[in-house]
Design an enzyme around this catalytic site. Sequence first.
Site, PDB file in Angstrom:
ATOM      1  N   ASN A 101      20.891  18.185  54.028  1.00  0.00           N
ATOM      2  CA  ASN A 101      19.950  17.253  54.649  1.00  0.00           C
ATOM      3  C   ASN A 101      18.555  17.854  54.723  1.00  0.00           C
ATOM      4  O   ASN A 101      18.395  19.060  54.909  1.00  0.00           O
ATOM      5  CB  ASN A 101      20.424  16.857  56.055  1.00  0.00           C
ATOM      6  CG  ASN A 101      21.774  16.147  55.995  1.00  0.00           C
ATOM      7  OD1 ASN A 101      22.163  15.636  54.944  1.00  0.00           O
ATOM      8  ND2 ASN A 101      22.504  16.156  57.102  1.00  0.00           N
ATOM      9  N   VAL A 102      17.577  17.001  54.590  1.00  0.00           N
ATOM     10  CA  VAL A 102      16.164  17.440  54.631  1.00  0.00           C
ATOM     11  C   VAL A 102      15.495  16.894  55.896  1.00  0.00           C
ATOM     12  O   VAL A 102      14.292  16.983  56.048  1.00  0.00           O
ATOM     13  CB  VAL A 102      15.408  16.951  53.365  1.00  0.00           C
ATOM     14  CG1 VAL A 102      15.984  17.608  52.121  1.00  0.00           C
ATOM     15  CG2 VAL A 102      15.441  15.431  53.238  1.00  0.00           C
ATOM     16  N   HIS A 127      18.370  21.829  50.339  1.00  0.00           N
ATOM     17  CA  HIS A 127      17.471  20.937  49.596  1.00  0.00           C
ATOM     18  C   HIS A 127      16.086  20.850  50.215  1.00  0.00           C
ATOM     19  O   HIS A 127      15.335  19.928  49.918  1.00  0.00           O
ATOM     20  CB  HIS A 127      18.093  19.535  49.503  1.00  0.00           C
ATOM     21  CG  HIS A 127      19.382  19.523  48.747  1.00  0.00           C
ATOM     22  ND1 HIS A 127      20.345  18.556  48.926  1.00  0.00           N
ATOM     23  CD2 HIS A 127      19.884  20.369  47.815  1.00  0.00           C
ATOM     24  CE1 HIS A 127      21.375  18.800  48.135  1.00  0.00           C
ATOM     25  NE2 HIS A 127      21.126  19.907  47.440  1.00  0.00           N
ATOM     26  N   CYS A 135       2.683  23.246  47.760  1.00  0.00           N
ATOM     27  CA  CYS A 135       1.679  22.989  46.728  1.00  0.00           C
ATOM     28  C   CYS A 135       2.352  22.947  45.349  1.00  0.00           C
ATOM     29  O   CYS A 135       3.120  23.862  44.990  1.00  0.00           O
ATOM     30  CB  CYS A 135       0.609  24.089  46.726  1.00  0.00           C
ATOM     31  SG  CYS A 135      -0.551  23.873  45.373  1.00  0.00           S
ATOM     32  N   GLU A 226      35.122   7.960  54.798  1.00  0.00           N
ATOM     33  CA  GLU A 226      35.643   7.635  53.452  1.00  0.00           C
ATOM     34  C   GLU A 226      36.212   8.873  52.761  1.00  0.00           C
ATOM     35  O   GLU A 226      35.753   9.991  53.040  1.00  0.00           O
ATOM     36  CB  GLU A 226      34.471   7.128  52.565  1.00  0.00           C
ATOM     37  CG  GLU A 226      33.679   5.976  53.137  1.00  0.00           C
ATOM     38  CD  GLU A 226      34.487   4.687  53.162  1.00  0.00           C
ATOM     39  OE1 GLU A 226      34.283   3.885  54.086  1.00  0.00           O
ATOM     40  OE2 GLU A 226      35.367   4.545  52.279  1.00  0.00           O
TER      41      GLU A 226
END
Length: 251
Positions: A101-102, A127, A135, A226
Site C-alpha cells: 500500500n502507498v 511500492h 524528482c 475472497e
Amino acid sequence: MTTELSRARAIVDAAHRIVVLSGAGLSAESGVPVFRGAQGLWKTHRPEDLATPEAFRRDPRLVWEWYAWRRQVVFACAPNEGHRAIARRAAQGRFAVVTQNVDGLHARARAELAAQEVVGYPLLELHGALQRDRCSGCGARSEAVAVDGTSTATLPRCVRCGSLLRPDVVWFGESLDLSVLDTSFRLASEADVCLVVGTSAVVHPAASIPLATRQAGGVIVEVNPEPTPLSRHAAVSIAGRAADVLPRLLD
Ligand code: BV8
Ligand code: ZN
C-alpha cells in the site's frame, strides 16, 4: 470464533516471528479504494494508462491529475482497527510489516501508538508512498506538495534540477527498491508465519514474499473475503474483513 479463526489464532500465538504482507484490502475499510474488483480503481482507470513511466512521459498532466485525486481521497482517510491491531501486536516485538500500500496508513497507525509508548518495528513500503514526491531527474525526495494538474505548465518541478516531480511510488515496469525488497524476503524467510491481509496476490514480486516463509518451513495465514492465488499455499484462509478479523486474531 470460527474454526479457521481459532486455528489461525493458535498458529499466531505459537509463532516466534511474524511478518505481515498487506494489500489494498486492508485499507478498504478506511475508505481507500482498492485496485481490482467491483469498486476497483483500475475499473475507472487502466493501469497501463496511469501507473507506468511511459504514461508519465506521454501525459504527465493526466497522471498527476489521477494522483492528485488519489491523494485527496487517501489523505482524508484514517487507519482502521486492522491497521491498529497490527501496530499493537508489532510493538510487542518480533513482528515486521511489509506493505504494497502507498496510503501511509500503517505508518500513521504506528505513529498513533508511538504517542503512548516506544514503538519500533520494521515497516517496509514496497511500492513507495503517496505522501512523498520524487524528482524524475535527480531522484531527490520531498514531502508531497499540492499539485495543480490542470495544465502541464503548473506541474511541480524540482527546485534543484528543474525536472518534473512525480509521486514517490513504484510504477508497473519499474524495479522496486532492491534493499527494501531484499529485506522483505529475508524477514519473510526468517518468520514462522506470514500473515497475508487484503491482497489479490497478482502483483509481483510482492506476491512471492509469503512463499519465502513457506520455503523456509513457515506457514501462511490469509485474511481476505475472497480466495486468491495464495490461498492454496495457506495453512488457514480466513474469509473475512481485516478490520473485523485482525483484532480477534492479534490482540
Ligand atoms: C517489476 C504503486 C521488473 C502505484 C503498484 C505478467 C506476469 C507476472 C508479472 C508481470 C506480468 N507483466 C508484468 C509483470 C510485472 C508487474 C506485475 O506484477 N503485473 C501484474 C499486474 C501482472 N510488476 C511490476 O511491474 C513491478 N515491477 O516487476 O519490475 C523490473 C525489474 C528490474 C528492473 C526493471 C523492472 C512493480 C509493481 C508495482 C506496481 N505499483 N502500486 C500506485 O499505487 O499508483 S501496484 C498496486 O497493486 C498497488 O500497490 C496495490 O497494492 C497492488 C496490488 O494490489 P492489491 O494490494 O492486492 O489490491 P487489489 O485491489 O488487487 O486486491 C484487494 C484485495 O483485498 C482483494 O483480494 C479483495 O478481496 C481484498 N479485500 C477487499 N476488502 C477487504 C479485503 N481484504 C480484507 N479486508 C477487506 N475489508
Ligand atoms: Zn531534481
